[in-house]
Write a protein that holds these residues in place. Structure first.
Motif, PDB file in Angstrom:
ATOM      1  N   CYS A  86      -2.788  -1.037   9.940  1.00  0.00           N
ATOM      2  CA  CYS A  86      -2.554  -1.051   8.485  1.00  0.00           C
ATOM      3  C   CYS A  86      -1.817  -2.333   8.062  1.00  0.00           C
ATOM      4  O   CYS A  86      -1.186  -2.996   8.884  1.00  0.00           O
ATOM      5  CB  CYS A  86      -1.746   0.177   8.044  1.00  0.00           C
ATOM      6  SG  CYS A  86      -0.019   0.104   8.531  1.00  0.00           S
ATOM      7  N   VAL A  87      -1.900  -2.636   6.763  1.00  0.00           N
ATOM      8  CA  VAL A  87      -1.279  -3.878   6.281  1.00  0.00           C
ATOM      9  C   VAL A  87       0.243  -3.788   6.328  1.00  0.00           C
ATOM     10  O   VAL A  87       0.824  -2.699   6.198  1.00  0.00           O
ATOM     11  CB  VAL A  87      -1.679  -4.231   4.819  1.00  0.00           C
ATOM     12  CG1 VAL A  87      -3.109  -4.688   4.746  1.00  0.00           C
ATOM     13  CG2 VAL A  87      -1.367  -3.109   3.859  1.00  0.00           C
ATOM     14  N   ASN A  91       0.867  -1.178   0.000  1.00  0.00           N
ATOM     15  CA  ASN A  91       0.000   0.000   0.000  1.00  0.00           C
ATOM     16  C   ASN A  91       0.905   1.230   0.000  1.00  0.00           C
ATOM     17  O   ASN A  91       1.985   1.194   0.606  1.00  0.00           O
ATOM     18  CB  ASN A  91      -0.893  -0.011   1.262  1.00  0.00           C
ATOM     19  CG  ASN A  91      -1.975   1.047   1.214  1.00  0.00           C
ATOM     20  OD1 ASN A  91      -2.284   1.580   0.144  1.00  0.00           O
ATOM     21  ND2 ASN A  91      -2.553   1.361   2.360  1.00  0.00           N
ATOM     22  N   TYR A 112       5.395  -4.642  15.142  1.00  0.00           N
ATOM     23  CA  TYR A 112       5.595  -3.900  13.892  1.00  0.00           C
ATOM     24  C   TYR A 112       6.892  -3.095  13.949  1.00  0.00           C
ATOM     25  O   TYR A 112       7.398  -2.772  15.033  1.00  0.00           O
ATOM     26  CB  TYR A 112       4.392  -3.015  13.525  1.00  0.00           C
ATOM     27  CG  TYR A 112       4.134  -1.823  14.425  1.00  0.00           C
ATOM     28  CD1 TYR A 112       4.893  -0.646  14.335  1.00  0.00           C
ATOM     29  CD2 TYR A 112       3.099  -1.854  15.359  1.00  0.00           C
ATOM     30  CE1 TYR A 112       4.628   0.441  15.142  1.00  0.00           C
ATOM     31  CE2 TYR A 112       2.838  -0.765  16.174  1.00  0.00           C
ATOM     32  CZ  TYR A 112       3.606   0.381  16.060  1.00  0.00           C
ATOM     33  OH  TYR A 112       3.361   1.471  16.858  1.00  0.00           O
ATOM     34  N   THR A 116       2.940  -1.188   4.214  1.00  0.00           N
ATOM     35  CA  THR A 116       2.358   0.138   3.920  1.00  0.00           C
ATOM     36  C   THR A 116       3.499   1.160   3.870  1.00  0.00           C
ATOM     37  O   THR A 116       4.268   1.289   4.823  1.00  0.00           O
ATOM     38  CB  THR A 116       1.329   0.540   5.012  1.00  0.00           C
ATOM     39  OG1 THR A 116       0.248  -0.391   4.979  1.00  0.00           O
ATOM     40  CG2 THR A 116       0.803   1.948   4.785  1.00  0.00           C
ATOM     41  N   TYR A 140      -0.502   4.735  11.480  1.00  0.00           N
ATOM     42  CA  TYR A 140      -1.165   3.726  10.640  1.00  0.00           C
ATOM     43  C   TYR A 140      -0.939   2.323  11.206  1.00  0.00           C
ATOM     44  O   TYR A 140      -1.852   1.501  11.213  1.00  0.00           O
ATOM     45  CB  TYR A 140      -0.654   3.790   9.199  1.00  0.00           C
ATOM     46  CG  TYR A 140      -1.230   4.952   8.419  1.00  0.00           C
ATOM     47  CD1 TYR A 140      -2.581   4.983   8.071  1.00  0.00           C
ATOM     48  CD2 TYR A 140      -0.437   6.018   8.025  1.00  0.00           C
ATOM     49  CE1 TYR A 140      -3.113   6.056   7.370  1.00  0.00           C
ATOM     50  CE2 TYR A 140      -0.960   7.090   7.319  1.00  0.00           C
ATOM     51  CZ  TYR A 140      -2.294   7.110   6.994  1.00  0.00           C
ATOM     52  OH  TYR A 140      -2.823   8.164   6.297  1.00  0.00           O
ATOM     53  N   ALA A 141       0.286   2.070  11.658  1.00  0.00           N
ATOM     54  CA  ALA A 141       0.587   0.733  12.199  1.00  0.00           C
ATOM     55  C   ALA A 141      -0.280   0.452  13.421  1.00  0.00           C
ATOM     56  O   ALA A 141      -0.868  -0.633  13.552  1.00  0.00           O
ATOM     57  CB  ALA A 141       2.069   0.631  12.560  1.00  0.00           C
ATOM     58  N   LEU A 181       0.916   5.543   0.547  1.00  0.00           N
ATOM     59  CA  LEU A 181       0.187   6.758   0.927  1.00  0.00           C
ATOM     60  C   LEU A 181       1.118   7.947   0.688  1.00  0.00           C
ATOM     61  O   LEU A 181       2.233   7.973   1.223  1.00  0.00           O
ATOM     62  CB  LEU A 181      -0.206   6.684   2.398  1.00  0.00           C
ATOM     63  CG  LEU A 181      -1.134   5.504   2.729  1.00  0.00           C
ATOM     64  CD1 LEU A 181      -1.090   5.156   4.196  1.00  0.00           C
ATOM     65  CD2 LEU A 181      -2.544   5.817   2.287  1.00  0.00           C
TER      66      LEU A 181
END
Ligand code: BTN
Length: 272
Positions: free
Chosen positions: A37-38, A15, A133, A41, A32-33, A17
């Motif tokens: 989010c995937v 992804n 993450y 990203t 986002y994490a 952004l």
């Protein structure tokens, strides 16, 4: 940015952004994490108002000149192996930049890339949620014509070295293309054994005398990259071990393994 048309070919990117402006892509990535989010990203911004470096330093991030990007990864590996991701990123960026005419990048362990004696790239790897993450932040000085007072003696740009304005999208693509290959090998092997020789051949301090500087050593008030090396015994840099630690040989023959989070390294002749 046309980058969106090509970058999804790269396995590690899932992804993208894009921002015209943000405080820090690492902060955005963390947000986002945290929100789930995937894996893969990628956040890219044209400028940062509060670019972060290691040890609370800032990273100069003016508009339309540099590359400021952060990738969210959710590696299926032991959290103790996460520092290896910084070294993989340094290798990937070095390989991507060495495609550019007149650029001979070298790695300043663990997280900077230097060329022509100046810092061109900074890498900031952070983890969250107990290592579930990882945020891999990369800043590259591409088309900068000058740098703010205080860092202009240590910071440089690709443009200043090669004399040509470069396409940032191409560089972004090649960085992640190389990273994707190394990252897959790293997850497979569980350590960095597969790239030790390659890494050491790009290491600016390999087989040279260096100072190992603990983080609590006085940091220069004006230039954060100037560090007081008085009272520090130099040692010989022998390259990295399979976990990314720097192997140093002291004058009495003693070998020491130095971990990235704990120290900075300086060459005897200056920054590299
Ligand atoms: C350093 O020099 O100590 C590391 C600098 C890392 C800068 C990059 S730019 C993209 C990402 N976002 C940040 O705020 N920092 C990293």
């Amino acid at each position: 940015m046309k980058i969106k048309n090509t970058i999804f070919r790269i396995p590690v990117i899932n992804n993208v952004l894009l921002y015209e402006e943000t405080d820090s892509t690492n902060l955005r990535a963390r947000q986002y994490a945290g929100a789930g989010c995937v894996d893969g990203t990628l956040i890219i911004s044209d400028m940062q108002t509060s670019g972060k470096g290691r040890m609370g330093r800032s990273f100069s991030s003016p508009a339309e000149t540099g590359i400021y990007m952060s990738l969210v990864l959710r590696p299926d590996t032991d959290p103790s192996r996460i520092p290896g991701i910084t070294l993989i990123a340094a290798m990937a960026v070095s390989k991507a930049l060495s495609r550019i005419e007149n650029i001979q990048p070298q790695i300043k362990w663990p997280n900077d890339i230097v060329a022509a004696g100046k810092k061109i790239v900074g890498i900031l790897t952070e983890s969250g949620d107990n290592g579930r993450y990882v945020i891999l932040g990369i800043g590259i000085n591409v088309n900068n014509e000058s740098f703010p007072e205080g860092i202009s003696d240590t910071a440089g740009s690709l443009y200043q070295i090669c004399g040509k304005k470069l396409c940032r999208e191409d560089i972004i693509f090649h960085v992640w293309e190389h990273f994707s290959t190394y990252y897959a090998q790293f997850l497979d092997a569980g350590d960095l054994s597969f790239m030790i020789n390659d890494y050491n051949s790009l290491l600016a301090s390999y087989q040279k005398e260096i100072y190992i500087i603990p983080h609590d050593k006085t940091i220069h008030q004006i230039n954060p990259y100037k560090i007081d090396t008085a009272d520090i015994e130099p040692c010989l840099c022998m390259g990295i071990d399979p976990h990314g630690a720097l192997i140093c040989r002291h004058h009495d023959g003693r070998l020491e393994l130095v971990n990235a989070g704990e120290v900075s390294v300086r060459g005897l002749q200056g920054y590299c």
